[in-house]
Design an enzyme around this catalytic site. Structure first.
Site, short mmCIF file in Angstrom:
data_model
loop_
_atom_site.label_atom_id
_atom_site.label_comp_id
_atom_site.label_asym_id
_atom_site.label_seq_id
_atom_site.Cartn_x
_atom_site.Cartn_y
_atom_site.Cartn_z
N HIS A 21 61.74 35.69 17.29
CA HIS A 21 61.91 34.95 16.33
C HIS A 21 60.84 33.85 17.28
O HIS A 21 60.33 33.06 16.11
CB HIS A 21 63.09 34.65 15.83
CG HIS A 21 63.99 35.89 14.81
ND1 HIS A 21 64.52 36.19 15.74
CD2 HIS A 21 63.72 36.12 14.28
CE1 HIS A 21 65.48 36.81 15.01
NE2 HIS A 21 64.27 37.71 14.14
N LYS A 45 75.28 39.42 4.28
CA LYS A 45 74.60 40.35 5.02
C LYS A 45 75.78 40.14 6.73
O LYS A 45 75.63 40.58 7.14
CB LYS A 45 74.04 39.25 5.84
CG LYS A 45 72.31 39.31 4.91
CD LYS A 45 71.07 39.34 5.70
CE LYS A 45 69.37 39.80 4.85
NZ LYS A 45 69.05 40.54 5.72
N ARG A 94 56.83 44.09 13.31
CA ARG A 94 57.02 44.56 15.11
C ARG A 94 56.82 46.22 15.03
O ARG A 94 55.82 47.06 15.86
CB ARG A 94 59.18 45.22 15.47
CG ARG A 94 59.27 43.35 15.64
CD ARG A 94 60.99 43.87 15.65
NE ARG A 94 60.99 44.05 13.75
CZ ARG A 94 62.63 43.72 14.26
NH1 ARG A 94 63.19 43.40 14.91
NH2 ARG A 94 62.97 43.64 12.92
N SER A 132 67.55 40.86 16.23
CA SER A 132 69.40 40.35 16.99
C SER A 132 70.40 41.87 17.10
O SER A 132 71.80 41.45 17.48
CB SER A 132 69.32 39.78 15.16
OG SER A 132 67.87 39.33 15.28
#
Ligand code: ADP
Length: 159
Positions: A21, A45, A94, A132
């Site tokens: 990030h 979330k 990514r 994450s």
């Protein structure tokens, strides 16, 4: 090389922030005159870390990067962009696996607000595999996360 006068928003859960990030924040800050890292407080979330902590560590990790602000946001992203006068959304890519979701999101956001563009940035290749959720899992199992996250996140993960 800067797109002068344009403010960009980099939205995400940052649960927790990783060096991937931060790599993106550095890249985006070189392109736009202002960058708001917008941390979602979306409880759907089911975040692992409280919003305030995520904001705090992001603020510390980005304090020396010019033109960067960290804020919370809730609700519709495009509404937040309008409020901030921002015209660009930053997202990261990514691997191919990111593409489908990011593609849907970008087109939906464009449908909701036609004047905005989503700009995709790729991290340094050493962060391409980093997420994450993977960091949380490695930390939970006691693996070394030293070069994967900002220093404050390390403390956060160690509880
Ligand atoms: P989400 O917003 O989907 O909850 P995150 O908060 O983890 O996801 O990430 C925000 C954005 O940053 C997403 O576009 C994601 O693809 C991107 N991102 C996450 N990790 C990396 C990384 N290691 N390198 C580049 N981009 C990343």
């Amino acid at each position: 090389m800067k797109v002068k006068t344009i403010t960009a928003v980099y939205p995400g859960s940052f649960d927790p922030p990783t060096n991937g990030h931060i790599d993106l924040v550095v890249r985006a800050s070189k392109l736009f005159c202002g960058l708001i890292v917008a941390v979602t407080d979306n409880q759907n979330k089911m975040p692992s870390f409280p919003l305030e902590k995520r904001i705090e560590v992001l603020k510390r990790a980005t304090r020396n990067i010019r033109g960067v602000k960290v804020e919370r946001f809730s609700g519709l992203l495009v509404r937040y962009l309008r409020k901030k006068g921002a015209k660009v959304i930053i997202r990261g890519l990514r691997a191919v696996s990111d593409f489908e979701y990011e593609f849907q999101l970008a087109l939906m956001n464009r449908k909701l607000y036609k004047d905005i563009e989503t700009v995709f940035l790729m991290p340094d290749e050493k962060y391409v595999y980093l997420s994450s959720s993977l960091v949380r899992e490695v930390a939970r199992l006691g693996g070394a996360i030293d070069c994967l996250v900002p220093r404050d996140v390390k403390k956060l993960l160690r509880g």
